[in-house]
Design a protein around this motif. Structure first.
Motif, PDB file in Angstrom:
ATOM      1  N   PRO A 156      32.199 -20.649  83.626  1.00  0.00           N
ATOM      2  CA  PRO A 156      33.335 -20.073  82.901  1.00  0.00           C
ATOM      3  C   PRO A 156      32.860 -18.984  81.951  1.00  0.00           C
ATOM      4  N   LEU A 157      33.507 -17.840  82.008  1.00  0.00           N
ATOM      5  CA  LEU A 157      33.138 -16.725  81.133  1.00  0.00           C
ATOM      6  C   LEU A 157      33.798 -16.832  79.766  1.00  0.00           C
ATOM      7  N   GLU A 158      34.630 -17.842  79.590  1.00  0.00           N
ATOM      8  CA  GLU A 158      35.237 -18.151  78.295  1.00  0.00           C
ATOM      9  C   GLU A 158      35.037 -19.645  78.074  1.00  0.00           C
ATOM     10  N   ILE A 159      34.512 -20.026  76.938  1.00  0.00           N
ATOM     11  CA  ILE A 159      34.215 -21.445  76.712  1.00  0.00           C
ATOM     12  C   ILE A 159      34.880 -22.011  75.461  1.00  0.00           C
ATOM     13  N   GLU A 160      35.569 -21.169  74.683  1.00  0.00           N
ATOM     14  CA  GLU A 160      36.282 -21.646  73.494  1.00  0.00           C
ATOM     15  C   GLU A 160      37.683 -21.029  73.451  1.00  0.00           C
ATOM     16  N   PRO A 161      38.634 -21.673  72.778  1.00  0.00           N
ATOM     17  CA  PRO A 161      40.017 -21.210  72.784  1.00  0.00           C
ATOM     18  C   PRO A 161      40.209 -19.756  72.363  1.00  0.00           C
ATOM     19  N   HIS A 162      39.510 -19.300  71.308  1.00  0.00           N
ATOM     20  CA  HIS A 162      39.771 -17.946  70.800  1.00  0.00           C
ATOM     21  C   HIS A 162      39.429 -16.881  71.847  1.00  0.00           C
ATOM     22  N   GLN A 163      38.528 -17.187  72.783  1.00  0.00           N
ATOM     23  CA  GLN A 163      38.213 -16.230  73.848  1.00  0.00           C
ATOM     24  C   GLN A 163      39.386 -16.095  74.819  1.00  0.00           C
ATOM     25  N   LEU A 164      40.066 -17.215  75.075  1.00  0.00           N
ATOM     26  CA  LEU A 164      41.261 -17.169  75.908  1.00  0.00           C
ATOM     27  C   LEU A 164      42.367 -16.397  75.201  1.00  0.00           C
ATOM     28  N   TRP A 165      42.578 -16.680  73.910  1.00  0.00           N
ATOM     29  CA  TRP A 165      43.638 -15.995  73.164  1.00  0.00           C
ATOM     30  C   TRP A 165      43.419 -14.478  73.172  1.00  0.00           C
ATOM     31  N   THR A 166      42.162 -14.073  73.034  1.00  0.00           N
ATOM     32  CA  THR A 166      41.848 -12.644  73.009  1.00  0.00           C
ATOM     33  C   THR A 166      42.224 -11.980  74.327  1.00  0.00           C
ATOM     34  N   ARG A 167      41.849 -12.617  75.435  1.00  0.00           N
ATOM     35  CA  ARG A 167      42.159 -12.040  76.753  1.00  0.00           C
ATOM     36  C   ARG A 167      43.656 -11.976  76.991  1.00  0.00           C
ATOM     37  N   TRP A 168      44.358 -13.066  76.666  1.00  0.00           N
ATOM     38  CA  TRP A 168      45.797 -13.064  76.882  1.00  0.00           C
ATOM     39  C   TRP A 168      46.487 -11.957  76.090  1.00  0.00           C
ATOM     40  N   ALA A 169      46.077 -11.780  74.849  1.00  0.00           N
ATOM     41  CA  ALA A 169      46.702 -10.761  74.003  1.00  0.00           C
ATOM     42  C   ALA A 169      46.454  -9.365  74.558  1.00  0.00           C
ATOM     43  N   LYS A 170      45.224  -9.112  74.983  1.00  0.00           N
ATOM     44  CA  LYS A 170      44.912  -7.806  75.569  1.00  0.00           C
ATOM     45  C   LYS A 170      45.712  -7.584  76.848  1.00  0.00           C
ATOM     46  N   GLY A 171      45.766  -8.616  77.681  1.00  0.00           N
ATOM     47  CA  GLY A 171      46.500  -8.486  78.933  1.00  0.00           C
ATOM     48  C   GLY A 171      47.975  -8.258  78.724  1.00  0.00           C
ATOM     49  N   ALA A 172      48.571  -8.995  77.794  1.00  0.00           N
ATOM     50  CA  ALA A 172      50.002  -8.860  77.527  1.00  0.00           C
ATOM     51  C   ALA A 172      50.342  -7.485  76.959  1.00  0.00           C
ATOM     52  N   ALA A 173      49.439  -6.924  76.138  1.00  0.00           N
ATOM     53  CA  ALA A 173      49.699  -5.625  75.499  1.00  0.00           C
ATOM     54  C   ALA A 173      49.333  -4.444  76.382  1.00  0.00           C
ATOM     55  N   SER A 174      48.616  -4.704  77.478  1.00  0.00           N
ATOM     56  CA  SER A 174      48.060  -3.605  78.278  1.00  0.00           C
ATOM     57  C   SER A 174      49.110  -2.750  78.969  1.00  0.00           C
ATOM     58  N   VAL A 175      50.346  -3.246  79.078  1.00  0.00           N
ATOM     59  CA  VAL A 175      51.396  -2.486  79.760  1.00  0.00           C
ATOM     60  C   VAL A 175      51.999  -1.402  78.884  1.00  0.00           C
ATOM     61  N   GLU A 176      51.693  -1.407  77.589  1.00  0.00           N
ATOM     62  CA  GLU A 176      52.274  -0.396  76.690  1.00  0.00           C
ATOM     63  C   GLU A 176      51.697   0.985  76.974  1.00  0.00           C
ATOM     64  N   ARG A 177      52.465   2.021  76.638  1.00  0.00           N
ATOM     65  CA  ARG A 177      52.119   3.388  77.039  1.00  0.00           C
ATOM     66  C   ARG A 177      51.054   4.029  76.150  1.00  0.00           C
ATOM     67  N   THR A 178      51.036   3.695  74.873  1.00  0.00           N
ATOM     68  CA  THR A 178      50.119   4.371  73.951  1.00  0.00           C
ATOM     69  C   THR A 178      49.154   3.367  73.330  1.00  0.00           C
ATOM     70  N   ASP A 179      48.039   3.895  72.816  1.00  0.00           N
ATOM     71  CA  ASP A 179      47.053   3.020  72.168  1.00  0.00           C
ATOM     72  C   ASP A 179      47.644   2.346  70.938  1.00  0.00           C
ATOM     73  N   GLU A 180      48.502   3.076  70.209  1.00  0.00           N
ATOM     74  CA  GLU A 180      49.105   2.511  69.004  1.00  0.00           C
ATOM     75  C   GLU A 180      49.981   1.304  69.357  1.00  0.00           C
ATOM     76  N   LEU A 181      50.803   1.464  70.415  1.00  0.00           N
ATOM     77  CA  LEU A 181      51.665   0.355  70.829  1.00  0.00           C
ATOM     78  C   LEU A 181      50.845  -0.809  71.389  1.00  0.00           C
ATOM     79  N   LYS A 182      49.781  -0.480  72.106  1.00  0.00           N
ATOM     80  CA  LYS A 182      48.925  -1.543  72.646  1.00  0.00           C
ATOM     81  C   LYS A 182      48.332  -2.378  71.525  1.00  0.00           C
ATOM     82  N   GLN A 183      47.845  -1.700  70.477  1.00  0.00           N
ATOM     83  CA  GLN A 183      47.241  -2.460  69.381  1.00  0.00           C
ATOM     84  C   GLN A 183      48.296  -3.247  68.611  1.00  0.00           C
ATOM     85  N   LYS A 184      49.452  -2.624  68.415  1.00  0.00           N
ATOM     86  CA  LYS A 184      50.542  -3.320  67.708  1.00  0.00           C
ATOM     87  C   LYS A 184      50.866  -4.640  68.405  1.00  0.00           C
ATOM     88  N   TRP A 185      51.056  -4.560  69.733  1.00  0.00           N
ATOM     89  CA  TRP A 185      51.463  -5.761  70.454  1.00  0.00           C
ATOM     90  C   TRP A 185      50.297  -6.709  70.700  1.00  0.00           C
TER      91      TRP A 185
END
Length: 464
Positions: free
Chosen positions: A88-117
Protein backbone atom coordinates in the motif's frame (compact mmCIF):
# COMPACT_ATOMS: atom_id res chain seq x y z
CA UNK A 1 -2.51 31.49 -2.90
CA UNK A 2 -3.80 30.62 0.58
CA UNK A 3 -1.98 28.22 2.85
CA UNK A 4 -2.91 24.56 2.69
CA UNK A 5 -5.30 23.51 5.45
CA UNK A 6 -3.38 21.48 8.07
CA UNK A 7 -5.08 18.39 9.43
CA UNK A 8 -6.01 18.59 13.11
CA UNK A 9 -6.09 14.78 13.27
CA UNK A 10 -2.90 14.01 11.35
CA UNK A 11 -1.73 11.83 14.24
CA UNK A 12 -4.68 9.45 13.80
CA UNK A 13 -3.39 5.96 12.89
CA UNK A 14 -4.77 2.57 11.97
CA UNK A 15 -4.41 -0.26 14.46
CA UNK A 16 -1.12 -2.11 14.28
CA UNK A 17 -2.12 -5.19 16.26
CA UNK A 18 -4.06 -7.18 13.68
CA UNK A 19 -7.45 -5.54 13.97
CA UNK A 20 -9.55 -5.30 10.85
CA UNK A 21 -9.46 -1.51 10.45
CA UNK A 22 -5.88 -1.57 9.14
CA UNK A 23 -6.38 -4.62 6.91
CA UNK A 24 -9.55 -3.23 5.34
CA UNK A 25 -8.06 0.22 4.76
CA UNK A 26 -4.75 -0.96 3.33
CA UNK A 27 -6.23 -3.79 1.28
CA UNK A 28 -9.37 -2.16 -0.08
CA UNK A 29 -8.86 1.62 -0.05
CA UNK A 30 -5.14 2.40 -0.23
CA UNK A 31 -3.45 2.55 -3.66
CA UNK A 32 -1.51 -0.70 -4.18
CA UNK A 33 1.90 -1.20 -5.78
CA UNK A 34 3.14 -4.59 -6.94
CA UNK A 35 6.86 -3.94 -7.19
CA UNK A 36 9.82 -2.16 -5.58
CA UNK A 37 9.73 -4.15 -2.35
CA UNK A 38 12.33 -3.56 0.36
CA UNK A 39 12.96 -4.97 3.83
CA UNK A 40 10.81 -3.09 6.33
CA UNK A 41 7.98 -2.34 3.88
CA UNK A 42 4.45 -2.68 5.21
CA UNK A 43 2.57 -5.01 2.87
CA UNK A 44 -0.72 -6.88 2.46
CA UNK A 45 -0.09 -10.54 1.65
CA UNK A 46 -2.26 -13.46 0.64
CA UNK A 47 -0.92 -15.90 3.21
CA UNK A 48 -3.26 -18.76 2.27
CA UNK A 49 -3.50 -19.16 -1.50
CA UNK A 50 -6.30 -21.73 -1.31
CA UNK A 51 -8.58 -19.69 0.94
CA UNK A 52 -7.39 -16.24 -0.18
CA UNK A 53 -6.78 -15.11 3.41
CA UNK A 54 -4.92 -11.79 3.66
CA UNK A 55 -2.87 -10.24 6.45
CA UNK A 56 -0.97 -7.01 7.00
CA UNK A 57 2.69 -7.56 7.73
CA UNK A 58 6.26 -6.33 7.32
CA UNK A 59 8.89 -7.71 4.95
CA UNK A 60 11.62 -9.21 7.12
CA UNK A 61 13.71 -10.99 4.46
CA UNK A 62 13.98 -11.12 0.67
CA UNK A 63 14.88 -14.71 -0.24
CA UNK A 64 15.07 -14.08 -4.00
CA UNK A 65 13.25 -12.09 -6.67
CA UNK A 66 10.12 -14.16 -6.15
CA UNK A 67 10.01 -15.06 -2.43
CA UNK A 68 9.69 -12.93 0.68
CA UNK A 69 9.54 -13.64 4.38
CA UNK A 70 6.95 -11.50 6.12
CA UNK A 71 5.92 -11.14 9.75
CA UNK A 72 2.25 -10.33 10.24
CA UNK A 73 0.63 -8.23 12.98
CA UNK A 74 0.15 -11.36 15.11
CA UNK A 75 3.94 -11.95 15.01
CA UNK A 76 3.53 -15.00 12.78
CA UNK A 77 6.02 -15.58 9.95
CA UNK A 78 5.10 -16.54 6.38
CA UNK A 79 7.05 -17.19 3.19
CA UNK A 80 5.06 -15.62 0.35
CA UNK A 81 5.48 -15.40 -3.42
CA UNK A 82 5.91 -11.92 -4.88
CA UNK A 83 2.71 -12.26 -6.86
CA UNK A 84 0.71 -12.61 -3.64
CA UNK A 85 2.02 -9.37 -2.10
CA UNK A 86 0.93 -5.78 -2.56
CA UNK A 87 2.50 -2.69 -1.02
CA UNK A 88 0.00 0.00 0.00
CA UNK A 89 1.34 3.41 -0.98
CA UNK A 90 -0.74 4.97 1.80
CA UNK A 91 -0.52 3.54 5.30
CA UNK A 92 -2.18 6.18 7.53
CA UNK A 93 -5.54 8.01 7.31
CA UNK A 94 -4.15 11.50 6.55
CA UNK A 95 -2.53 10.14 3.36
CA UNK A 96 -5.93 8.96 2.15
CA UNK A 97 -7.55 12.30 3.06
CA UNK A 98 -4.88 14.16 1.10
CA UNK A 99 -5.43 12.10 -2.06
CA UNK A 100 -9.20 12.35 -1.87
CA UNK A 101 -9.08 16.12 -1.47
CA UNK A 102 -6.72 16.54 -4.41
CA UNK A 103 -8.81 14.24 -6.56
CA UNK A 104 -12.09 15.93 -5.69
CA UNK A 105 -10.65 19.42 -6.40
CA UNK A 106 -8.84 18.42 -9.59
CA UNK A 107 -11.86 19.11 -11.81
CA UNK A 108 -11.76 22.86 -11.12
CA UNK A 109 -10.58 25.13 -13.93
CA UNK A 110 -8.05 27.34 -12.14
CA UNK A 111 -5.31 26.77 -9.57
CA UNK A 112 -7.05 29.17 -7.18
CA UNK A 113 -10.30 27.19 -7.32
CA UNK A 114 -8.44 23.90 -7.03
CA UNK A 115 -6.72 25.03 -3.85
CA UNK A 116 -9.92 26.52 -2.44
CA UNK A 117 -11.80 23.26 -2.86
CA UNK A 118 -8.86 21.09 -1.86
CA UNK A 119 -8.84 22.96 1.47
CA UNK A 120 -12.59 22.55 1.82
CA UNK A 121 -12.31 18.81 1.25
CA UNK A 122 -9.27 18.47 3.52
CA UNK A 123 -11.33 19.98 6.33
CA UNK A 124 -14.26 17.70 5.51
CA UNK A 125 -12.18 14.49 5.50
CA UNK A 126 -10.05 15.49 8.52
CA UNK A 127 -10.67 13.00 11.35
CA UNK A 128 -13.24 11.26 9.11
CA UNK A 129 -15.79 14.05 9.54
CA UNK A 130 -17.04 12.63 6.27
CA UNK A 131 -16.08 9.31 4.70
CA UNK A 132 -16.48 8.50 1.02
CA UNK A 133 -18.04 5.34 -0.41
CA UNK A 134 -15.58 2.47 -0.68
CA UNK A 135 -15.16 2.51 -4.45
CA UNK A 136 -14.60 6.25 -4.42
CA UNK A 137 -12.01 5.90 -1.64
CA UNK A 138 -9.97 3.59 -3.84
CA UNK A 139 -10.39 5.31 -7.19
CA UNK A 140 -10.38 9.06 -6.42
CA UNK A 141 -7.13 10.85 -7.17
CA UNK A 142 -4.99 7.78 -7.87
CA UNK A 143 -2.86 9.78 -10.30
CA UNK A 144 -1.56 11.93 -7.42
CA UNK A 145 0.04 8.83 -5.92
CA UNK A 146 1.07 6.79 -8.96
CA UNK A 147 1.82 9.66 -11.35
CA UNK A 148 -0.61 8.40 -13.98
CA UNK A 149 -4.33 7.94 -14.34
CA UNK A 150 -5.54 4.38 -13.95
CA UNK A 151 -8.28 3.10 -16.25
CA UNK A 152 -10.78 3.52 -13.42
CA UNK A 153 -13.68 5.72 -12.41
CA UNK A 154 -14.42 7.52 -9.16
CA UNK A 155 -18.14 7.38 -9.88
CA UNK A 156 -19.75 4.92 -7.51
CA UNK A 157 -22.66 3.22 -9.28
CA UNK A 158 -24.44 3.30 -12.61
CA UNK A 159 -27.64 2.16 -14.29
CA UNK A 160 -26.74 -0.07 -17.18
CA UNK A 161 -28.60 -0.48 -20.44
CA UNK A 162 -31.18 -3.17 -19.73
CA UNK A 163 -31.92 -6.10 -22.07
CA UNK A 164 -34.62 -5.68 -24.68
CA UNK A 165 -37.16 -8.21 -25.88
CA UNK A 166 -35.86 -10.03 -28.96
CA UNK A 167 -37.68 -12.31 -31.41
CA UNK A 168 -35.25 -15.21 -31.74
CA UNK A 169 -33.34 -17.23 -29.13
CA UNK A 170 -29.94 -16.24 -30.56
CA UNK A 171 -30.82 -12.54 -30.63
CA UNK A 172 -32.20 -12.64 -27.08
CA UNK A 173 -29.20 -14.54 -25.70
CA UNK A 174 -26.71 -12.23 -27.42
CA UNK A 175 -28.49 -9.11 -26.17
CA UNK A 176 -28.31 -10.38 -22.59
CA UNK A 177 -24.59 -11.10 -23.04
CA UNK A 178 -24.06 -7.65 -24.56
CA UNK A 179 -25.59 -6.06 -21.45
CA UNK A 180 -23.37 -8.32 -19.30
CA UNK A 181 -20.35 -7.06 -21.25
CA UNK A 182 -21.21 -3.45 -20.37
CA UNK A 183 -21.77 -4.53 -16.77
CA UNK A 184 -18.29 -6.08 -16.69
CA UNK A 185 -16.77 -3.03 -18.35
CA UNK A 186 -18.25 -0.73 -15.71
CA UNK A 187 -17.32 -3.00 -12.82
CA UNK A 188 -13.69 -3.44 -13.82
CA UNK A 189 -13.36 0.35 -13.73
CA UNK A 190 -14.82 0.56 -10.26
CA UNK A 191 -18.57 1.01 -10.54
CA UNK A 192 -21.67 -0.85 -9.45
CA UNK A 193 -24.51 -1.55 -11.88
CA UNK A 194 -28.31 -1.61 -11.95
CA UNK A 195 -30.22 -3.70 -14.55
CA UNK A 196 -33.93 -4.26 -15.23
CA UNK A 197 -34.64 -7.82 -16.44
CA UNK A 198 -38.38 -7.39 -17.05
CA UNK A 199 -38.30 -7.31 -20.86
CA UNK A 200 -36.23 -10.43 -21.55
CA UNK A 201 -38.28 -12.97 -23.50
CA UNK A 202 -38.40 -16.64 -22.59
CA UNK A 203 -36.63 -18.53 -25.39
CA UNK A 204 -35.69 -22.07 -26.34
CA UNK A 205 -32.29 -23.57 -25.67
CA UNK A 206 -30.06 -24.92 -28.44
CA UNK A 207 -30.90 -28.64 -28.02
CA UNK A 208 -27.35 -29.18 -26.82
CA UNK A 209 -26.12 -31.68 -24.22
CA UNK A 210 -23.13 -32.01 -21.94
CA UNK A 211 -21.10 -33.59 -24.74
CA UNK A 212 -21.78 -30.51 -26.89
CA UNK A 213 -19.21 -28.50 -24.88
CA UNK A 214 -15.60 -29.60 -24.56
CA UNK A 215 -13.39 -27.25 -22.53
CA UNK A 216 -9.59 -27.39 -22.30
CA UNK A 217 -7.31 -26.09 -19.55
CA UNK A 218 -3.93 -27.73 -19.92
CA UNK A 219 -2.51 -29.59 -16.95
CA UNK A 220 0.47 -27.25 -16.52
CA UNK A 221 -1.69 -24.15 -16.01
CA UNK A 222 -1.30 -22.52 -12.58
CA UNK A 223 -5.04 -22.84 -11.97
CA UNK A 224 -5.10 -26.62 -12.65
CA UNK A 225 -5.61 -27.50 -8.99
CA UNK A 226 -8.45 -25.01 -8.68
CA UNK A 227 -10.06 -26.64 -11.73
CA UNK A 228 -9.89 -30.07 -10.11
CA UNK A 229 -11.46 -28.65 -6.95
CA UNK A 230 -14.34 -27.23 -9.00
CA UNK A 231 -14.82 -30.58 -10.71
CA UNK A 232 -14.99 -32.35 -7.34
CA UNK A 233 -17.63 -29.85 -6.25
CA UNK A 234 -19.62 -30.76 -9.39
CA UNK A 235 -19.43 -27.18 -10.63
CA UNK A 236 -18.50 -28.29 -14.15
CA UNK A 237 -20.90 -31.22 -14.57
CA UNK A 238 -22.67 -29.63 -17.55
CA UNK A 239 -19.55 -29.69 -19.80
CA UNK A 240 -16.71 -32.07 -20.62
CA UNK A 241 -13.30 -31.01 -19.28
CA UNK A 242 -9.96 -31.89 -20.85
CA UNK A 243 -6.47 -31.21 -19.53
CA UNK A 244 -4.59 -32.74 -22.49
CA UNK A 245 -4.60 -30.86 -25.79
CA UNK A 246 -4.28 -33.92 -28.04
CA UNK A 247 -7.16 -35.68 -26.32
CA UNK A 248 -9.26 -32.52 -26.62
CA UNK A 249 -8.55 -32.23 -30.36
CA UNK A 250 -9.25 -35.92 -30.94
CA UNK A 251 -12.59 -35.67 -29.12
CA UNK A 252 -13.64 -32.73 -31.31
CA UNK A 253 -12.60 -34.45 -34.54
CA UNK A 254 -15.36 -37.01 -34.04
CA UNK A 255 -18.12 -34.37 -34.27
CA UNK A 256 -19.39 -31.49 -36.36
CA UNK A 257 -17.44 -29.10 -34.18
CA UNK A 258 -16.16 -25.57 -33.86
CA UNK A 259 -13.08 -25.04 -31.71
CA UNK A 260 -11.33 -21.83 -30.73
CA UNK A 261 -8.93 -20.33 -28.20
CA UNK A 262 -10.37 -17.64 -25.96
CA UNK A 263 -8.28 -14.48 -25.56
CA UNK A 264 -6.98 -13.05 -22.28
CA UNK A 265 -8.99 -9.83 -22.06
CA UNK A 266 -12.55 -8.97 -21.11
CA UNK A 267 -13.33 -8.02 -24.72
CA UNK A 268 -11.97 -11.30 -26.07
CA UNK A 269 -13.68 -13.35 -23.38
CA UNK A 270 -17.06 -11.90 -24.30
CA UNK A 271 -16.32 -12.43 -27.98
CA UNK A 272 -15.76 -16.07 -27.01
CA UNK A 273 -19.12 -16.25 -25.24
CA UNK A 274 -20.85 -14.84 -28.32
CA UNK A 275 -19.12 -17.47 -30.46
CA UNK A 276 -20.13 -20.23 -28.04
CA UNK A 277 -23.79 -19.18 -28.28
CA UNK A 278 -23.90 -18.75 -32.07
CA UNK A 279 -22.15 -22.04 -32.83
CA UNK A 280 -24.28 -23.94 -30.31
CA UNK A 281 -27.49 -22.74 -31.94
CA UNK A 282 -26.05 -23.90 -35.28
CA UNK A 283 -25.91 -27.40 -33.82
CA UNK A 284 -22.13 -27.49 -33.47
CA UNK A 285 -20.11 -29.15 -30.73
CA UNK A 286 -18.14 -26.26 -29.23
CA UNK A 287 -14.53 -26.72 -28.09
CA UNK A 288 -12.91 -23.88 -26.14
CA UNK A 289 -9.26 -23.63 -25.10
CA UNK A 290 -8.81 -21.58 -21.91
CA UNK A 291 -5.10 -22.33 -21.47
CA UNK A 292 -3.99 -18.83 -22.44
CA UNK A 293 -5.90 -17.08 -19.66
CA UNK A 294 -3.88 -15.60 -16.83
CA UNK A 295 -4.10 -17.38 -13.51
CA UNK A 296 -5.79 -16.31 -10.30
CA UNK A 297 -4.14 -13.32 -8.56
CA UNK A 298 -2.03 -12.45 -11.62
CA UNK A 299 -1.44 -8.69 -11.85
CA UNK A 300 -3.69 -6.75 -14.24
CA UNK A 301 -1.72 -3.57 -14.91
CA UNK A 302 -4.46 -1.68 -16.77
CA UNK A 303 -6.60 -1.40 -13.64
CA UNK A 304 -3.77 -1.81 -11.10
CA UNK A 305 -5.37 -4.98 -9.83
CA UNK A 306 -5.51 -8.76 -9.92
CA UNK A 307 -7.16 -11.38 -12.10
CA UNK A 308 -9.88 -13.68 -10.80
CA UNK A 309 -8.24 -16.46 -12.83
CA UNK A 310 -8.88 -18.85 -15.69
CA UNK A 311 -11.18 -21.19 -13.77
CA UNK A 312 -13.32 -18.31 -12.56
CA UNK A 313 -13.94 -17.22 -16.15
CA UNK A 314 -14.49 -20.81 -17.24
CA UNK A 315 -17.39 -20.95 -14.79
CA UNK A 316 -19.16 -18.22 -16.75
CA UNK A 317 -18.79 -20.26 -19.97
CA UNK A 318 -20.09 -23.30 -18.05
CA UNK A 319 -23.14 -21.29 -16.97
CA UNK A 320 -23.75 -20.32 -20.62
CA UNK A 321 -23.47 -23.98 -21.63
CA UNK A 322 -25.89 -25.00 -18.89
CA UNK A 323 -28.47 -22.44 -20.01
CA UNK A 324 -28.12 -23.53 -23.64
CA UNK A 325 -28.93 -27.09 -22.61
CA UNK A 326 -32.28 -26.10 -21.07
CA UNK A 327 -35.54 -26.57 -22.95
CA UNK A 328 -36.38 -22.92 -22.22
CA UNK A 329 -34.55 -19.98 -20.64
CA UNK A 330 -36.51 -17.23 -18.90
CA UNK A 331 -35.49 -13.81 -17.62
CA UNK A 332 -34.73 -14.99 -14.08
CA UNK A 333 -32.42 -17.71 -15.41
CA UNK A 334 -30.73 -15.26 -17.77
CA UNK A 335 -30.15 -13.01 -14.74
CA UNK A 336 -27.65 -15.56 -13.40
CA UNK A 337 -25.24 -14.28 -16.07
CA UNK A 338 -25.35 -10.79 -14.56
CA UNK A 339 -24.91 -12.23 -11.08
CA UNK A 340 -21.91 -14.31 -12.16
CA UNK A 341 -20.10 -11.24 -13.54
CA UNK A 342 -19.92 -9.80 -10.01
CA UNK A 343 -17.78 -12.74 -8.88
CA UNK A 344 -15.44 -12.37 -11.87
CA UNK A 345 -14.44 -8.73 -11.61
CA UNK A 346 -12.01 -7.67 -8.87
CA UNK A 347 -12.04 -3.88 -8.79
CA UNK A 348 -8.73 -2.17 -8.31
CA UNK A 349 -7.30 -5.51 -7.22
CA UNK A 350 -9.41 -5.96 -4.13
CA UNK A 351 -13.10 -5.14 -4.35
CA UNK A 352 -16.04 -6.96 -5.91
CA UNK A 353 -18.66 -5.11 -7.87
CA UNK A 354 -22.23 -4.39 -6.77
CA UNK A 355 -25.33 -5.34 -8.75
CA UNK A 356 -28.99 -4.41 -8.52
CA UNK A 357 -31.48 -6.56 -10.47
CA UNK A 358 -35.03 -5.23 -10.86
CA UNK A 359 -38.12 -7.03 -12.11
CA UNK A 360 -41.50 -5.33 -12.55
CA UNK A 361 -44.52 -6.36 -10.47
CA UNK A 362 -46.50 -7.41 -13.56
CA UNK A 363 -43.81 -9.71 -14.96
CA UNK A 364 -44.97 -13.32 -15.37
CA UNK A 365 -41.90 -14.59 -13.50
CA UNK A 366 -42.08 -12.21 -10.55
CA UNK A 367 -42.67 -14.95 -7.96
CA UNK A 368 -39.78 -16.98 -9.32
CA UNK A 369 -37.61 -13.85 -9.18
CA UNK A 370 -38.43 -13.26 -5.50
CA UNK A 371 -37.89 -16.90 -4.54
CA UNK A 372 -34.67 -17.38 -6.54
CA UNK A 373 -32.27 -15.93 -4.00
CA UNK A 374 -33.63 -18.17 -1.28
CA UNK A 375 -32.03 -21.09 -3.11
CA UNK A 376 -28.38 -21.64 -2.29
CA UNK A 377 -26.07 -20.48 -5.07
CA UNK A 378 -28.58 -18.51 -7.13
CA UNK A 379 -28.30 -14.77 -7.82
CA UNK A 380 -25.60 -14.69 -5.15
CA UNK A 381 -23.90 -11.66 -6.70
CA UNK A 382 -26.97 -9.43 -6.78
CA UNK A 383 -29.33 -7.38 -4.69
CA UNK A 384 -32.87 -7.77 -5.99
CA UNK A 385 -35.84 -5.40 -6.04
CA UNK A 386 -39.38 -5.43 -7.36
CA UNK A 387 -40.43 -2.49 -9.52
CA UNK A 388 -43.74 -1.24 -8.12
CA UNK A 389 -46.33 0.82 -10.02
CA UNK A 390 -48.98 3.12 -8.57
CA UNK A 391 -51.68 0.95 -10.19
CA UNK A 392 -50.34 -2.09 -8.36
CA UNK A 393 -50.46 -0.31 -5.01
CA UNK A 394 -54.01 0.89 -5.68
CA UNK A 395 -55.06 -2.74 -6.25
CA UNK A 396 -53.38 -3.75 -2.97
CA UNK A 397 -55.19 -1.00 -1.06
CA UNK A 398 -58.56 -1.88 -2.62
CA UNK A 399 -58.12 -5.54 -1.74
CA UNK A 400 -57.31 -4.71 1.87
CA UNK A 401 -60.37 -2.45 2.16
CA UNK A 402 -62.62 -5.13 0.71
CA UNK A 403 -61.29 -7.76 3.10
CA UNK A 404 -61.91 -5.45 6.06
CA UNK A 405 -65.55 -5.27 4.92
CA UNK A 406 -65.62 -9.10 4.65
CA UNK A 407 -65.96 -8.82 0.86
CA UNK A 408 -63.93 -10.99 -1.52
CA UNK A 409 -61.74 -8.72 -3.71
CA UNK A 410 -61.85 -9.01 -7.48
CA UNK A 411 -59.30 -11.33 -9.06
CA UNK A 412 -56.74 -8.65 -10.10
CA UNK A 413 -56.83 -6.96 -6.69
CA UNK A 414 -56.46 -10.27 -4.88
CA UNK A 415 -53.46 -11.21 -7.08
CA UNK A 416 -51.81 -7.89 -6.25
CA UNK A 417 -52.40 -8.40 -2.52
CA UNK A 418 -51.01 -11.94 -2.66
CA UNK A 419 -47.85 -10.68 -4.36
CA UNK A 420 -47.52 -7.86 -1.85
CA UNK A 421 -47.81 -10.27 1.07
CA UNK A 422 -45.13 -12.57 -0.35
CA UNK A 423 -42.86 -9.59 -0.99
CA UNK A 424 -43.27 -8.22 2.55
CA UNK A 425 -42.78 -11.62 4.18
CA UNK A 426 -39.62 -12.24 2.15
CA UNK A 427 -38.22 -8.79 2.89
CA UNK A 428 -38.92 -9.23 6.59
CA UNK A 429 -37.22 -12.63 6.75
CA UNK A 430 -34.21 -11.97 4.52
CA UNK A 431 -34.08 -8.21 3.76
CA UNK A 432 -34.85 -8.90 0.10
CA UNK A 433 -36.40 -8.00 -2.21
CA UNK A 434 -36.50 -4.26 -1.87
CA UNK A 435 -39.03 -2.20 -3.78
CA UNK A 436 -38.48 0.53 -6.32
CA UNK A 437 -41.22 2.98 -7.28
CA UNK A 438 -40.27 3.16 -10.96
CA UNK A 439 -43.35 5.10 -11.99
CA UNK A 440 -42.71 7.76 -9.33
CA UNK A 441 -39.02 7.91 -10.24
CA UNK A 442 -40.01 8.85 -13.77
CA UNK A 443 -42.65 11.37 -12.67
CA UNK A 444 -40.02 13.24 -10.66
CA UNK A 445 -37.17 12.80 -13.13
CA UNK A 446 -35.88 15.90 -14.91
CA UNK A 447 -34.86 13.76 -17.89
CA UNK A 448 -38.31 12.23 -18.46
CA UNK A 449 -38.62 13.82 -21.91
CA UNK A 450 -35.76 11.87 -23.50
CA UNK A 451 -34.92 8.88 -21.30
CA UNK A 452 -37.14 6.65 -19.18
CA UNK A 453 -35.64 5.45 -15.89
CA UNK A 454 -35.87 1.64 -15.85
CA UNK A 455 -33.61 0.78 -12.91
CA UNK A 456 -31.63 2.22 -10.04
CA UNK A 457 -28.02 1.72 -9.07
CA UNK A 458 -27.30 -0.81 -6.26
CA UNK A 459 -28.02 1.82 -3.60
CA UNK A 460 -31.33 3.03 -4.94
CA UNK A 461 -34.05 0.70 -3.66
CA UNK A 462 -36.08 1.06 -0.48
CA UNK A 463 -38.69 -0.63 1.60
CA UNK A 464 -40.83 1.45 3.90
Amino acid sequence: MNKLYQFEHKDMVFSKDGQLDELIALDRYAIPSYDGYEIGDIIVAIVDKEMGNKKVGVIKKIINDNEFVIRDRFNETHTVEKELIQKPLEIEPHQLWTRWAKGAASVERTDELKQKWENEFRWLFDGYRYSLGGRIQLMLGQEFITGKRANLTAYNCFVNRSPKAKDTPVEQFLDVVNVAYYEASIMRRGGGVGINISHINTVKGSNSTKSSFKFLLEEGHKDSRELQDRIKLEKFDSVEIYTNREEWKKALDNFNSYKFTVGDSVDELFDGINTQIKESYKGKVVGIDFSGLRHRNAIVKGVNGRSSGAVSWMELFVLIAKLLQQDTIDNVEFAEIFSDIVHLIIQGGNRRGALMLICQDDNSNIYKFMERKKQMGYLSGANISVGISDAFMERVKRAKKELKKMVIPNEDDQKALNLWNVLIESAWSSAEPGIVWMERYNKESNSWYFSEIVATNPCGDLLK
